[in-house]
Every structure is written in structure tokens, then in C-alpha cells.
Design an enzyme around this catalytic site. Structure first.
Site, PDB file in Angstrom:
ATOM      1  CD1 TRP A 159     -99.907  46.083 -22.520  1.00 48.95           C
ATOM      2  CD2 TRP A 159     -99.680  44.255 -21.243  1.00 48.95           C
ATOM      3  NE1 TRP A 159    -100.194  46.443 -21.232  1.00 48.95           N
ATOM      4  CE2 TRP A 159    -100.069  45.345 -20.411  1.00 48.95           C
ATOM      5  CE3 TRP A 159     -99.492  43.014 -20.656  1.00 48.95           C
ATOM      6  CZ2 TRP A 159    -100.260  45.204 -19.035  1.00 48.95           C
ATOM      7  CZ3 TRP A 159     -99.683  42.880 -19.283  1.00 48.95           C
ATOM      8  CH2 TRP A 159    -100.069  43.962 -18.495  1.00 48.95           C
ATOM      9  CG  ASP A 160    -103.757  47.566 -23.989  1.00 49.17           C
ATOM     10  OD1 ASP A 160    -102.518  47.562 -23.868  1.00 49.17           O
ATOM     11  OD2 ASP A 160    -104.471  48.514 -23.644  1.00 49.17           O
TER      12      ASP A 160
ATOM     13  CD  GLU B  45     -97.372  51.958 -19.042  1.00 50.38           C
ATOM     14  OE1 GLU B  45     -98.083  52.976 -18.961  1.00 50.38           O
ATOM     15  OE2 GLU B  45     -97.287  51.254 -20.065  1.00 50.38           O
TER      16      GLU B  45
ATOM     17  CE  LYS C 257    -100.989  53.956 -16.215  1.00 58.85           C
ATOM     18  NZ  LYS C 257    -100.271  54.306 -17.433  1.00 58.85           N
ATOM     19  CD  GLN C 258    -101.165  48.337 -15.644  1.00 57.01           C
ATOM     20  OE1 GLN C 258    -101.452  49.494 -15.877  1.00 57.01           O
ATOM     21  NE2 GLN C 258    -101.161  47.419 -16.580  1.00 57.01           N
TER      22      GLN C 258
HETATM   23  C1  BGC Z   1    -101.192  51.221 -19.555  1.00 55.87           C
HETATM   24  C2  BGC Z   1    -100.597  50.143 -20.408  1.00 55.87           C
HETATM   25  C3  BGC Z   1    -101.459  50.004 -21.655  1.00 55.87           C
HETATM   26  C4  BGC Z   1    -101.594  51.321 -22.375  1.00 55.87           C
HETATM   27  C5  BGC Z   1    -102.556  51.223 -23.530  1.00 55.87           C
HETATM   28  C6  BGC Z   1    -101.253  52.509 -20.361  1.00 55.87           C
HETATM   29  O1  BGC Z   1    -101.812  53.539 -19.617  1.00 55.87           O
HETATM   30  O2  BGC Z   1    -100.415  51.405 -18.392  1.00 55.87           O
HETATM   31  O3  BGC Z   1    -100.568  48.928 -19.689  1.00 55.87           O
HETATM   32  O4  BGC Z   1    -100.906  49.053 -22.483  1.00 55.87           O
HETATM   33  O5  BGC Z   1    -102.080  52.290 -21.485  1.00 55.87           O
HETATM   34  O6  BGC Z   1    -103.827  50.910 -23.075  1.00 55.87           O
END
Ligand code: BGC
Length: 963
Positions: free
Chosen positions: A555-556, A699, A811-812
Site C-alpha cells: 500500500w506504500d 502492525e 507502530k504507526q
Molecule cells: C509497514 C507497512 C509497510 C511495509 C512495507 C511495514 O513495516 O508497517 O505499513 O507497508 O513495512 O514498507
């Protein structure tokens, strides 16, 4: 600041013999009846006698004999006038500067194309003070070739890259830049034109009152365009390889050294060249190493872990997309050479890259060989993907053909080498078809001060570059790219292409050089990964710059990276949205496999749209243990994130054809998935829909129910799908009917969607405006603020995977991200409540690298630009400063696009409204200016925000001519 060694041009810099030259040429021209004047004489500055004569002749034919005669006459006239020269003829400022240099023990040399340089210096009384003198007799190739300046540096025994050239002629400035040297250009700006924009050129009228500090500043890298490293430290080797990645949207190469280095992670990845592997299913294949140059100095191979590195600097000139490395190296055999490597991956071409090596003998004569190879003995770390099929020599190039082991893609790499030296003798060349490593060789004997120039041109082609796939032609196509091409032409075309990219794509930040450079670095890294030529590929979470996530797309891309491209380079954005369209079959397989209708896009995506998230990976602290990765199973918001990007693209560009032909299908089929995924249930006698057992963007929490981000996005997509369907039915009824038929969309489908929209659980307190991140979030254990402050590692590492899951630590901040995506749907109260709740419990430093850019944007929405700045810099430095210690895995792609959003949506406050685009600037206090271009409905608009002393803004928002 240490002032550099200096190399002075003579005429117009040290003394004005230019006037005497002019008079001599004028006399000759008058005698010959040729039209010539002071203005025409401008073109003779800094060039050789022969070239000057051609200017004077102005196209009139002359035999070689006549020309020799005229040059001799001009020389006689000039020498007659030289008698008049004396120490008083030093130009203003020169005597004082030379005294200051002598006092500070800074060596300086003279480099002039003139054959009279030595007698003139003697008459001026400075010959004895010069550390070296290079004149018209020293080298064969004159300015604008680099040889004369490199001769002078070698004569001083110092690193060429550590010299500042003082020049008054455009040709001399060009020569110095080509030699890898910064320049102090003397004279009016018009004389130097676009050269002044090259970054390492500082202009002054003359040398009057120049200080040593000024000279040191002129020698420094341009702080807002150059990413520079001024010493080699093996401890940062892998981080720097990532930072110095170059690419052209088709392939990219990490910044490893041409000659190699122990433990290096040399990597070239091309979009779309996947091959199977265990655990992560598929990965982009490390292609043959095209950088390879083995350089031998009298039997000793050049390598930084041997001999002595006397000087090292490396920089990417972001404006030009060119990487340079300058090394002064003493071989174990005691011979010192000065090397300048320059490389680029041609942005306007899909397949081509080039390296130029300048190698100058410094201390001794030496026999040099350069072996320019295509190294096919490569692997992805330890996994072999390439089967080497054939190699050969064709014309003056060598080539190698290989095939990926499982996916059976055929690819070819071809290389051509041209070499010449600054002496009359040209380099000798040969080919060496060593198995798996075809190479071309050049050899030359160099005397001190002499330079070997070797240009290596490379092309990489693959069957999949052609729509139907064309294995048979790959070698011929690679050869056609390198044969007949020249380094200088490719470079000029490449630099012009980057200039055009920056015209639209730059973001200007004044008042903060670090932020400015970091912004450009991030945009550069995003652009070198953005597919220009292919709509079946997209940008992975680590771009094309490292092994991290194996090239997989998350999704980035849609939520972080695409907004920049949508608003600035919509054709690139369209390519990447089409990638999702092409991957619909995989997304449909995923939905069906999970028992749902429609299309469920994979959390990690590669070639086909099937899920490629690994199920198990080694534990981060104990690789003997395995960790179950659940994201591929239950991180489902991605389907709506893609729909969000499609709608953003459509609203910004007005590309109705895209929505009609592709976007609508993705949105409607994704909606079918959501309709099936939302689970009807009853609670306290009320009907509702839940989405259970998911991972939201945060996450640290797995297997949660009713994650607000996910459920809100689900509801939004269903609502959007209804609207898109209405739009399609009104505007394109036949296509709407066809789609309804293919996707089995019936009135009942739409009714069920409406039911979900109305009854889906979104845990939101209407009184306070606070979202629960998910059901039961606030029942989890609270963590003291002190723990966040003291953390020196990720809180998931500190608490363990289970421990973090049980606590209120993020985490975010996914609720905050949701507010940003729908920023005008929430009032101030909701913003405040969620901000106060979630920001303090977020792992800002070691949590997700995706967080800081959105947190910066959110802080701007909160009216806190200075707080936003802290988050912004955390995002902007994600790779340059490596705060998380994982930049070696590749560029943090999401962050590259996130910093653009933080600047444009956050600090500038750009937003679409019913009355058009509006701005709400909130700049950090020390930023004086923020300017950028975006496109609305295809029309570029320049936004320029200036902040004055009192903190007020003056804002212009000006439509531009379409390019
Ligand atoms: C993040 C995700 C991201 C992925 C790839 C993970 O550590 O939590 O949001 O999509 O890394 O960058």
C-alpha cells in the site's frame, strides 16, 4: 574550512594577456581582410591557438600550410607585445591572493592553453612560486577537455578533486567540471550561461578582495543539490550503496564501486524481471553487474582495501542524475594515480547506462590496463536466478545473454568501451571472452600528468520489453543501443532530461538547506524507480535499490508514493495504476481462495497480483526461530487504498477514459470483495456488520476486530463504488452494462452494499470525535510516557511481538492517517481528540518509517508547523541519516512520497475544494519559502509561498504554460 589547492588559468585571471592576444589576432585579421572585432574575440577565450584561428577565419577556407603561416605570424605579433609585460600587469587582487596562499602554505598551479604561459609567468615574476605549470605543450587534448587541469593537479601531487579552478572562459569552466573540479568563474554571468547552474561553479567579477574562506566555500559541494560523501568508511558501505543508487524508471543500480569491494552488495534490478524463490515466492532478479571495471596499475589492481587512499569523495548531483567518485590512490607498488569515475543510467532511454573513467598518473610513469566487464556471476545474495546462455563479441562490443531459471525471461547485456589518452598515443584495445564475464580491455602507458579516459557504455534488454515478449532479438537490441553511441551525447541528453524533470518536479525550500537537499533526494529516488515505459510494473517498498521486501509492492505505493506522481507526473501514476489493473486476475484468485467474491488485492504484490507475502520469516532477534507473518492473510485495507488512489488520480487529472475503462472495474470488483468480507451480525438486538480478525496499518496489533481505518475505508469504497457505477451508467451505459454483466452486479448487490454502508461498525464517539483504533484497544495495557522516551529500539523489540500486541503502543498512528486521507471530513474537535490520544503512544523513532510523514502532515492540520517539522525531518532523513539502521535494505519508498505530501498537503496546505484548489500555508518558522508545481486537469500551476519576518505569508498560485 580548509581552502583547496588552486589552479589558475592565465589570461583574464592572472593577467590580461587576453588583450595582447586580441591585438595580435586583430592585426592578423586586418592584414588578411577578415572581419574581426572585440565581440568576435570573446569566442577565442580559453581555447587553443588553432581553434582561435578558426574563429578568426570565420569559415573562410585555408590550407594547412596557410594556417600554420597565420598562426606563426600571430604568435610573432603576440611575442612582440610580451616584452611589455611585468609584475605590474598582475590583475587586481592577484598579488594579494598569492601572498595569502603562500602564507597559508596552500599550493597553486597555473594551467593555460597558451604556449607562452611559462615566459609570461616569468615576466610576471610568479613562475618560481607555482607548484606546477601546465601549458600548451603539456597535453594533447585542450580545454574543454579535462586533461590540462588534471595535468596541473598531478604536477602538484594533490587530488584533482581537491583543487579549485579559477577560470574566466566558458571552455575552461567546462574543462574543470569535466576534470571533476569545482570552479571559481571570473567575469560577467552572460559569459558562462547555463554553466552557472551546474552546481559547482561560483561566479565573481574578479579576484579583488577574495578571501580564503570564500575559496573554500566555492570548492564545497552544492549543499542543496549534491548528496556527498567525503571519506570512505567500510562501516557505512551498505548504507551508502543505497544512498548512491541511480536508475531510470526501468532499472536501477546500487552505488557499489566499479572495481568492487569485499562484502559489497552489488545489485541491479529491473522492473518486471521476477524469478521464483522459496519463502517469499518471487523476487526481482539481480542482473549481471554492468559496473565492473578492473583497473591495474603496473600489476596492482586498484581497490580501496589495499594500497593507500589519499583522498576520497563521492557525490550524486541530483540535478543532473550523475554520480561521481574521485579517489587519489597509492598502489602497493608505490605509484600514485588519480581516478575520477562518473556514471549515470540514461533517464531518457530505457536500456542504457554509462561510466566514464579518467585516470591520471601522478607520481610515476605507469602501465595501466582497464578491463570493462559484464559480470554474469551474480546471485541474489546466495540464490542463483540466472542461467548464462551465450556470450560473444560483435563489432566493438561484447555481450552476454542469460535466462531466469524459473520464469524463463531472456535478457542481454552488451557493453562497448572507448579509450583515449591525453598523450598522442591512443590506448590499445582488446576483448576477453572469459566465461560468464565477457570484457573489453584498454591499455596505455602514462607519464605523470597524463590521463587515460575510458568510456564504458552499457545496454540491458529483456524479452519482456516488447509487448509480445521477444527473446530472439535481445542481443541485437542491446548491441544497437551501444554501437555508435557516445558518452558525451548520452550524457548531454540525460542531463537535459533531468532538467526537464526538475522543471515540474522540484520542490523548493528556502531557509533550510538540509530539508531542501533531503526533499530533492527523496524525489530523485522516487523518480528513478517510477516506471516510464511499462504499465505492468510498479514501485516496491524499497524501490529498485535493495533486497528489502524483494521488490514487492505494498500500500506504500498507492497511499504514499502515488500522490506526488498523480499531482506532478500523471502519466507515471497512470502506469502504476494500470499495474493494479493488470493484476486483477491475481486479486480475483485471492478473493476466491478466501471464499469472497470480487477482487481482493494482495498485501504484497509482484508479477501476477497473487499474494506473495511470506508466511513465515526468521525472527528478528533469533534467526533460528520462525515468526508467522499474518499480513498476507489479514491486512486487507490495501484493496480500498488502491481505490482511494484511483479516485485521487481521477479527481486531479480528469482522466475519464481511465476511470471508464479500468478504474471503475477495479473499484467495483474491490467493492464486491468488501460486500462479502463484511460480516453481518447482531448485537443487543441491532443488526450490524463487523470486519473481524484483521491487521490495520498499525502492525503492532494483529488479529483485531473492527479496525477503524479498515472499516472506514471499506465503507468509503462501497459508497464510492455506488457513485462510480452511477457515473458510468449515465456517461457510458454500454460499458456499465458490460461491467455489470461481467462482475455479476445486480440490484441486490447494490442493496447489500448500501446495507453495509449503513450498518458497518466504526467505533467513533460522536461526542468527543475519538476513534477507537479497534474494538477493545483501550482495554489493552497502557504504557508510561517514560518508556517511549527512553526507548532505544523498536517497542516491538522491547516488549516482544506478543507484548506489543497486548499494549497501547503503535507502530504507526493509523487513526491519524485516516484523518489525513479524509482531512476535511473531521472537525477540529475530532482532530484534537485523536491527536492527543494517539500521538503520545506512537513509536515515532523506531516504529514504521511510514508514520513520520503523515504525522508531519497531521501536525500541520493541527496548526503545529514546528512540531510537524520534527516529524518531517524524521521522514526526510529516513535514508540519508539512517535513523532506523536499515537503509542498507533499500530506499524507504513510502517515505520518499510521504515527504512530498507533508510539504504540499501539510506545510502548504494544498487541498481540492468545491471552489477549486486552495492553500493554507503553515511553514516551519525558519523556512522562508516553499514553492512547487502541481497539475490540475493537465494544467501546471506554480505555487510560491514566501514567509516574511513577521510570520505572514505572501502566496502566489499561478497557472503555467503546459510543456
Ligand atoms: C509497514 C507497512 C509497510 C511495509 C512495507 C511495514 O513495516 O508497517 O505499513 O507497508 O513495512 O514498507
Amino acid at each position: 574550512m580548509t581552502p583547496p589547492s588552486l589552479i589558475f588559468d592565465l589570461d583574464g585571471v592572472i593577467t590580461d594577456t587576453a588583450e595582447y592576444h586580441y591585438q595580435a589576432w586583430q592585426r592578423l585579421a586586418d592584414e588578411e581582410g577578415l572581419p574581426f572585432d572585440r565581440e568576435a574575440n570573446e569566442a577565442c577565450r580559453g581555447i587553443s591557438r588553432r581553434e582561435s584561428l578558426l574563429v578568426v577565419l570565420g569559415g573562410r577556407p585555408a590550407t594547412e600550410e596557410q594556417m600554420q603561416g597565420m598562426m606563426t605570424r600571430k604568435q610573432r605579433y603576440y611575442e612582440e607585445s610580451l616584452d611589455q609585460i611585468g609584475p605590474d600587469d598582475l590583475l587586481p587582487g592577484v598579488a594579494g591572493l598569492l601572498d595569502a596562499l603562500d602564507a597559508a602554505a596552500i599550493p597553486y598551479a597555473l594551467a593555460s592553453a597558451s604556449k607562452n604561459a611559462r615566459p609570461v609567468c616569468e615576466r610576471l615574476g610568479i613562475a618560481g612560486r607555482l607548484a606546477a605549470l601546465a601549458d600548451g605543450y603539456s597535453v594533447e587534448r585542450q580545454k574543454p577537455q579535462p586533461d590540462l587541469f588534471r595535468f596541473a593537479a598531478a604536477g602538484m601531487g594533490v587530488a584533482a578533486a581537491g583543487c579549485l579552478v579559477v577560470e574566466d572562459a566558458a571552455a575552461g569552466v567546462e574543462a574543470a567540471l569535466a576534470a571533476g573540479m569545482p570552479v571559481l568563474a571570473l567575469g560577467p554571468a552572460e559569459r558562462f550561461g547555463e554553466l552557472l547552474g551546474r552546481g559547482r561553479v561560483t561566479r565573481r567579477d574578479d579576484l579583488r578582495d577574495v578571501t580564503l574562506d570564500e575559496l573554500a566555500a566555492a570548492a564545497a559541494f552544492d549543499p542543496v543539490w549534491h548528496v556527498a560523501q567525503t571519506g570512505f568508511d567500510p562501516a557505512t558501505q551498505h548504507h551508502m550503496e543505497t544512498i548512491f543508487t541511480l536508475g531510470n524508471g526501468a532499472f536501477a543500480t546500487r552505488g557499489t564501486f566499479e572495481e568492487g569491494y569485499p562484502g559489497e552488495s552489488a545489485l541491479t534490478l529491473a522492473h518486471g524481471l521476477w524469478d521464483d524463490m522459496p519463502i517469499v515466492f518471487t523476487e526481482l532478479v539481480n542482473l549481471p553487474n554492468w559496473l565492473r571495471l578492473t583497473i591495474t596499475i603496473d600489476g596492482d589492481d586498484f581497490r580501496l582495501d589495499q594500497g593507500r587512499v589519499l583522498h576520497f569523495q563521492r557525490s550524486t548531483d541530483l540535478r543532473a542524475g550523475v554520480l561521481r567518485r574521485a579517489v587519489l590512490w597509492q598502489a602497493p607498488n608505490g605509484k600514485t594515480v588519480d581516478l575520477l569515475f562518473e556514471r549515470f543510467i540514461a533517464y531518457p532511454r530505457q536500456h542504457v547506462a554509462a561510466i566514464r573513467l579518467l585516470l591520471t598518473a601522478v607520481s610515476h610513469p605507469c602501465a595501466v590496463t582497464v578491463r570493462a566487464a559484464i559480470d554474469g556471476h551474480v546471485a541474489n545474495q546466495d540464490l542463483l536466478h540466472l542461467h548464462l546462455e551465450e556470450q560473444g563479441k560483435s563489432g566493438s562490443a561484447v555481450w552476454l545473454r542469460a535466462r531466469t531459471r524459473h520464469t524463463k525471461h531472456t535478457l542481454a547485456v552488451a557493453t562497448a568501451l572507448s579509450a583515449e589518452t591525453s598523450a598522442a598515443n591512443s590506448a590499445e584495445r582488446a576483448a576477453d571472452l572469459c566465461a560468464g564475464q565477457p570484457a573489453l580491455l584498454a591499455a596505455a602507458d602514462l607519464k605523470p600528468g597524463q590521463t587515460l579516459q575510458a568510456d564504458k557504455l552499457v545496454a540491458i534488454t529483456a524479452d519482456r520489453d516488447r509487448p509480445a515478449g521477444e527473446a530472439a532479438g535481445v542481443v541485437a537490441r542491446a548491441l544497437a543501443e551501444v554501437n555508435g553511441a557516445t558518452y558525451d551525447r548520452l550524457r548531454a541528453e540525460h542531463v537535459a532530461a533531468w532538467a526537464a524533470v526538475w522543471r515540474d518536479g522540484d520542490v523548493v525550500i528556502e531557509g533550510d538547506d538540509e530539508a531542501q537537499l533531503a526533499m530533492r533526494f527523496n524525489l530523485f529516488q522516487l523518480l528513478v524507480a517510477a516506471p516510464q515505459h511499462d504499465d505492468r510494473v510498479s514501485i516496491g517498498a524499497k524501490t529498485l535499490s535493495g533486497y528489502g521486501y524483494r521488490g514487492h509492492v505494498f500500500w506504500d505505493t498507492e497511499i504514499f508514493i502515488l500522490p506526488y506522481l498523480i499531482h506532478v507526473f500523471p502519466t507515471l501514476a497512470r502506469n502504476m495504476l494500470m499495474y493494479r489493473y493488470h493484476s486483477l486476475p491475481g486479486a480475483r484468485r485471492k478473493a476466491a481462495g478466501n471464499g469472497y467474491p470480487g477482487a481482493q488485492f494482495p498485501w504484497e504484490s509482484a508479477e501476477t497480483g497473487d499474494e506473495v507475502t511470506p508466511t513465515w520469516v526468521p525472527h528478528f532477534s533469533d534467526p533460528k526461530k520462525l515468526v508467522r507473518i499474518w499480513t498476507g492473510d489479514i491486512q486487507i485495507h490495501i484493496t480500498a487504498d488502491i481505490a482511494y488512489a484511483i479516485m485521487q488520480y481521477w479527481r486531479v487529472t480528469g482522466d475519464d477514459a481511465f476511470l471508464r475503462d479500468y478504474g471503475a472495474e477495479m473499484i467495483l470488483d474491490g467493492a464486491r470483495f468488501w460486500g462479502g468480507r463484511a460480516e453481518p451480525e447482531e448485537q443487543n438486538g441491532q443488526r450490524r456488520y463487523a470486519i473481524r480478525d484483521v491487521i490495520g496499518p498499525d502492525e503492532y496489533h494483529e488479529h483485531v476486530d473492527n479496525n477503524s481505518f479498515t472499516n472506514y475505508m471499506c465503507r468509503w469504497q462501497l459508497q464510492t463504488a455506488l457513485e462510480v457505477n452511477d457515473w458510468l451508467r449515465r456517461r457510458h451505459p454500454a460499458i456499465a452494462a458490460d461491467l455489470a454483466d461481467r462482475l455479476r452486479l445486480t440490484p441486490e448487490t447494490f442493496d447489500q452494499w448500501r446495507d453495509v454502508i449503513e450498518h458497518i461498525t466504526v467505533i467513533y464517539d460522536p461526542d468527543t470525535g475519538l476513534f477507537d483504533q479497534f474494538e477493545g484497544f483501550f482495554d489493552r495495557e497502557r504504557v508510561e510516557p517514560e518508556v517511549f522516551r527512553a526507548a532505544d529500539r523498536s517497542l516491538q523489540v522491547i516488549f516482544g511481538i506478543e507484548g506489543a500486541n497486548e499494549r497501547q503502543v503503535l507502530k504507526q498512528a493509523d487513526v491519524i492517517m485516516l484523518l489525513c486521507l479524509f482531512r476535511d471530513a473531521f472537525d477540529r474537535r475530532a482532530w484534537q481528540a485523536n491527536w492527543d490520544t494517539y500521538m503520545p503512544i506512537t513509536d515515532h523513532r523506531y516504529g514504521s518509517s511510514l508514520g513520520p510523514s503523515f504525522h508531519a502532515w497531521a501536525a500541520c492540520e493541527m496548526g503545529l508547523p514546528d512540531e510537524a517539522y520534527g516529524h518531517f525531518m524524521l521522514a526526510a532523513r529516513a535514508d540519508l541519516r539512517n535513523p532506523r539502521g536499515n537503509a542498507e535494505d533499500g530506499i524507504h519508498a513510502a517515505s520518499t512520497g510521504g515527504v512530498w505530501q507533508a510539504a504540499v498537503f501539510g506545510f502548504a496546505g494544498l487541498r481540492p475544494t468545491d471552489d477549486g484548489w486552495t492553500l493554507r500555508p503553515r511553514l516551519p518558522r525558519h523556512w522562508r519559502r516553499l514553492a512547487f508545481t502541481y497539475r490540475a486537469n493537465g494544467q501546471p500551476v506554480l505555487v510560491d509561498i514566501q514567509q516574511n519576518e513577521g510570520g505572514d505569508y505572501s502566496v502566489t498560485h499561478t497557472p503555467q504554460q503546459s510543456a
